[in-house]
Design a protein around this motif. Structure first.
Motif, PDB file in Angstrom:
ATOM      1  N   ALA A  56      46.214  55.364  23.284  1.00 20.91           N
ATOM      2  CA  ALA A  56      46.900  57.021  23.213  1.00 20.91           C
ATOM      3  C   ALA A  56      44.968  57.244  23.598  1.00 20.91           C
ATOM      4  O   ALA A  56      44.553  56.824  24.216  1.00 20.91           O
ATOM      5  CB  ALA A  56      47.150  57.513  22.271  1.00 20.91           C
ATOM      6  N   CYS A  65      43.511  66.001  31.975  1.00 22.61           N
ATOM      7  CA  CYS A  65      44.885  64.720  31.383  1.00 22.61           C
ATOM      8  C   CYS A  65      45.963  64.534  32.139  1.00 22.61           C
ATOM      9  O   CYS A  65      45.885  63.648  32.543  1.00 22.61           O
ATOM     10  CB  CYS A  65      45.249  66.099  30.351  1.00 22.61           C
ATOM     11  SG  CYS A  65      45.118  66.736  28.610  1.00 22.61           S
ATOM     12  N   LYS A  69      46.625  60.841  33.534  1.00 24.85           N
ATOM     13  CA  LYS A  69      48.054  60.576  34.262  1.00 24.85           C
ATOM     14  C   LYS A  69      47.924  59.516  35.378  1.00 24.85           C
ATOM     15  O   LYS A  69      49.100  58.633  35.765  1.00 24.85           O
ATOM     16  CB  LYS A  69      48.678  61.614  34.105  1.00 24.85           C
ATOM     17  CG  LYS A  69      49.498  61.978  32.688  1.00 24.85           C
ATOM     18  CD  LYS A  69      50.336  63.431  32.858  1.00 24.85           C
ATOM     19  CE  LYS A  69      50.309  63.652  31.182  1.00 24.85           C
ATOM     20  NZ  LYS A  69      51.925  64.773  31.323  1.00 24.85           N
ATOM     21  N   GLN A 105      57.913  57.132  31.508  1.00 27.81           N
ATOM     22  CA  GLN A 105      57.412  58.143  30.637  1.00 27.81           C
ATOM     23  C   GLN A 105      56.505  57.721  29.545  1.00 27.81           C
ATOM     24  O   GLN A 105      56.146  58.452  28.833  1.00 27.81           O
ATOM     25  CB  GLN A 105      58.950  58.840  30.417  1.00 27.81           C
ATOM     26  CG  GLN A 105      58.907  60.292  30.138  1.00 27.81           C
ATOM     27  CD  GLN A 105      57.175  61.204  30.883  1.00 27.81           C
ATOM     28  OE1 GLN A 105      58.554  60.812  32.028  1.00 27.81           O
ATOM     29  NE2 GLN A 105      56.920  61.602  30.642  1.00 27.81           N
ATOM     30  N   ASP A 106      57.220  56.689  28.332  1.00 29.06           N
ATOM     31  CA  ASP A 106      55.766  56.273  27.335  1.00 29.06           C
ATOM     32  C   ASP A 106      54.166  55.851  27.741  1.00 29.06           C
ATOM     33  O   ASP A 106      53.313  56.504  27.783  1.00 29.06           O
ATOM     34  CB  ASP A 106      56.750  54.785  27.400  1.00 29.06           C
ATOM     35  CG  ASP A 106      57.575  55.093  26.213  1.00 29.06           C
ATOM     36  OD1 ASP A 106      57.981  56.327  26.000  1.00 29.06           O
ATOM     37  OD2 ASP A 106      57.648  53.843  25.430  1.00 29.06           O
ATOM     38  N   ASN A 109      53.036  59.813  28.329  1.00 27.84           N
ATOM     39  CA  ASN A 109      53.323  60.386  27.377  1.00 27.84           C
ATOM     40  C   ASN A 109      51.868  60.277  26.688  1.00 27.84           C
ATOM     41  O   ASN A 109      51.553  60.436  25.309  1.00 27.84           O
ATOM     42  CB  ASN A 109      54.281  60.678  26.486  1.00 27.84           C
ATOM     43  CG  ASN A 109      55.918  60.910  26.913  1.00 27.84           C
ATOM     44  OD1 ASN A 109      55.407  61.910  27.250  1.00 27.84           O
ATOM     45  ND2 ASN A 109      57.352  60.684  26.913  1.00 27.84           N
ATOM     46  N   SER A 110      51.524  58.831  26.861  1.00 28.73           N
ATOM     47  CA  SER A 110      50.281  58.268  26.391  1.00 28.73           C
ATOM     48  C   SER A 110      48.838  59.264  25.925  1.00 28.73           C
ATOM     49  O   SER A 110      47.942  59.400  25.742  1.00 28.73           O
ATOM     50  CB  SER A 110      49.657  56.380  26.318  1.00 28.73           C
ATOM     51  OG  SER A 110      49.498  57.152  27.833  1.00 28.73           O
ATOM     52  N   ILE A 112      47.740  63.526  25.700  1.00 25.26           N
ATOM     53  CA  ILE A 112      47.422  64.113  24.632  1.00 25.26           C
ATOM     54  C   ILE A 112      47.351  65.370  24.710  1.00 25.26           C
ATOM     55  O   ILE A 112      45.449  64.650  24.819  1.00 25.26           O
ATOM     56  CB  ILE A 112      48.146  63.138  23.382  1.00 25.26           C
ATOM     57  CG1 ILE A 112      48.785  62.267  22.418  1.00 25.26           C
ATOM     58  CG2 ILE A 112      48.433  64.198  22.192  1.00 25.26           C
ATOM     59  CD1 ILE A 112      49.475  61.448  21.449  1.00 25.26           C
ATOM     60  N   LYS A 127      53.259  61.612  17.721  1.00 27.90           N
ATOM     61  CA  LYS A 127      52.515  61.154  18.830  1.00 27.90           C
ATOM     62  C   LYS A 127      52.330  59.553  19.062  1.00 27.90           C
ATOM     63  O   LYS A 127      52.807  59.274  19.367  1.00 27.90           O
ATOM     64  CB  LYS A 127      51.859  61.728  20.058  1.00 27.90           C
ATOM     65  CG  LYS A 127      52.657  63.238  20.028  1.00 27.90           C
ATOM     66  CD  LYS A 127      51.704  63.847  21.225  1.00 27.90           C
ATOM     67  CE  LYS A 127      52.558  65.301  21.344  1.00 27.90           C
ATOM     68  NZ  LYS A 127      53.567  65.222  22.201  1.00 27.90           N
ATOM     69  N   ASN A 130      54.686  56.560  17.292  1.00 23.15           N
ATOM     70  CA  ASN A 130      55.729  56.716  18.835  1.00 23.15           C
ATOM     71  C   ASN A 130      55.246  55.867  20.013  1.00 23.15           C
ATOM     72  O   ASN A 130      56.128  54.858  20.111  1.00 23.15           O
ATOM     73  CB  ASN A 130      56.458  57.749  19.285  1.00 23.15           C
ATOM     74  CG  ASN A 130      57.190  58.588  18.234  1.00 23.15           C
ATOM     75  OD1 ASN A 130      57.862  58.439  17.145  1.00 23.15           O
ATOM     76  ND2 ASN A 130      56.895  59.823  17.880  1.00 23.15           N
ATOM     77  N   LEU A 131      54.312  55.931  19.850  1.00 15.94           N
ATOM     78  CA  LEU A 131      53.545  55.321  20.941  1.00 15.94           C
ATOM     79  C   LEU A 131      52.799  53.521  20.290  1.00 15.94           C
ATOM     80  O   LEU A 131      53.349  52.745  21.246  1.00 15.94           O
ATOM     81  CB  LEU A 131      52.151  54.877  22.096  1.00 15.94           C
ATOM     82  CG  LEU A 131      52.445  56.908  22.340  1.00 15.94           C
ATOM     83  CD1 LEU A 131      51.399  57.856  22.267  1.00 15.94           C
ATOM     84  CD2 LEU A 131      53.605  57.091  23.688  1.00 15.94           C
TER      85      LEU A 131
END
Length: 445
Positions: A56, A65, A69, A105-106, A109-110, A112, A127, A130-131
């Motif tokens: 993350a 951010c 990504k 998507q994972d 989503n890392s 945050i 979060k 979950n990762l």
């Protein structure tokens, strides 16, 4: 006695033979890390390059951010032999949304996008859990925003940054150590940390990290010793979980000083003049050189982005010419008070005499690239008097050792210079991060 040694040797041999696959896995597996206060990902880039796996990135700035990504997209597409989709994005043939649609998507989503602290921590922890999917965290990296400890930040603040909440973000960092119990952590910050609060903040950090169960070692490092062509001094704190019998690596013995000058970072880039309307992607003007290749800055593609120069006023351009000519002919820096009166518009005549400064191409390193470059480029004047301008985003990124395919995003799109400059100025040079990461990987392996 010899018989016993032989038996011991045979037993070790049998163990290795039985566990060959397991040992091979342990040597080649990717150690996991969380990047706190991640910014644009300069520190993370070095760890990815050294074989670590990010779980993350936690960052409050929205534009940064998007940059994170986009970099994740680059690494994923390169690893799955789909790099052409990323190249298409760099060329402007693919939108950011279309690029992200090609990424699991994972992974996206890392990243945050939340400030660390308060009620946000519960959301961030959910979060991250979950990762993680049951995995442990090997490492935590990152450094809180440096304005509260920066000498310049304190000088510009009416209160000397007293009472600023950012002074105490290291407490949040320590809470994440307590939650995830990594084997090692890497904490980066400005040299001003040594003197902030007359040393009170640093002393409190040491006590807090010790209380959380970590032995630490503090390093006063210079980016030039890691091969970065920039005069950038920083504090690196490496902490190691107590009771592991792991010796903290020595960063003081890293001497990767490059035998070249700043011109090696700039010479292959197209000549552009102030305010020139350049395309989104361009071609290089010259072949790569040893420095650019060995530092991963030129990394294989013949596409250059974010080399669009700022517009400047006629007055600024006249000052730039004076500054460059003074350096090129006399090797002297421009003192603001020596300018003709008609060019002196700043009321402050008693400090910041060097507010206009040339990035000297014949020097072994440039001045420190800081976030203030987002406000104006006066402290970063290009050495070519014919171009008569300040540095572009790409040139600043190169001085920070970012690869040319590293794309710095804005909130709405990736063409905004201000957020890109801010991210670059606040970043850890990836080349420096890479050398640190190699030391830590060797330790963990």
């Amino acid at each position: 006695m010899p018989a016993k040694k032989g038996k011991l040797g045979r037993n070790i041999g049998k163990f290795i033979k039985r566990n060959k696959k397991l040992l091979k896995f342990n040597m080649s597996r990717k150690f996991t890390y969380i990047d706190l206060f991640a910014g644009a990902g300069g520190l993370s880039e070095g760890f990815v390059r050294a074989g670590f796996e990010p779980v993350a990135h936690v960052e409050m700035d929205k534009a940064a951010c998007f940059t994170l990504k986009t970099r994740i997209a680059c690494h994923y597409l390169k690893s799955t032999n789909q790099y052409e989709h990323y190249v298409s994005y760099l060329q402007g043939m693919t939108s950011r949304e279309e690029l992200y649609n090609k990424i699991p998507q994972d992974l996206l989503n890392s990243v945050i996008n939340l400030p660390i602290g308060g009620e946000n921590n519960n959301t961030i922890h959910k979060k991250i859990l979950n990762l993680l999917k049951g995995r442990a965290v090997d490492l935590i990296i990152g450094g809180p925003p440096c304005q509260a400890y920066s000498l310049v930040g304190r000088a510009r603040s009416a209160s000397g940054m007293k009472g600023d909440k950012r002074n105490y973000l290291y407490v949040q960092y320590a809470r994440y150590l307590e939650t995830y119990q990594p084997k090692i952590f890497v904490f980066e910050n400005v040299i001003g940390l040594l003197s902030a609060g007359n040393g009170k903040y640093l002393e409190n950090m040491k006590k807090l990290f010790d209380k959380k169960g970590y032995e630490i070692r503090l390093f006063n490092v210079e980016a030039v010793n890691f091969g970065v062509l920039q005069n950038r001094k920083r504090i690196i704190i490496i902490g190691c979980k107590k009771g592991q019998n792991i010796k903290i690596p020595d960063l003081g013995d890293i001497q990767k000083i490059a035998t070249c000058t700043v011109s090696d970072v700039l010479r292959d880039l197209p000549s552009v003049i102030a305010g020139q309307n350049t395309p989104r992607s361009m071609r290089y003007e010259d072949k790569s050189n040893i420095y650019l290749t060995n530092t991963f800055i030129r990394n294989g593609i013949d596409i250059l982005t974010q080399h669009s120069p700022r517009p400047h006023t006629l007055q600024d351009k006249e000052i730039y010419r004076i500054a460059v000519q003074k350096w090129n002919t006399k090797r002297e820096r421009l003192n603001y008070n020596d300018l003709p009166e008609r060019l002196k518009t700043h009321k402050n005549r008693s400090s910041f005499f060097d507010r206009f400064k040339v990035v000297a191409s014949d020097e072994p390193c440039s001045q420190t690239v800081v976030a203030h470059i987002a406000k104006d480029g006066h402290y970063y004047i290009h050495p070519d008097i014919e171009q008569n301008r300040s540095l572009t985003v790409r040139e600043a990124a190169r001085l920070q050792s970012f690869p040319d395919d590293y794309f710095f995003e804005g909130v709405k799109d990736g063409l905004a210079r201000t957020p890109a400059f801010k991210q670059i100025g606040n970043a850890v040079p990836p080349l420096m991060a890479y050398e640190i990461a190699k030391k830590i990987r060797k330790l963990l392996s």
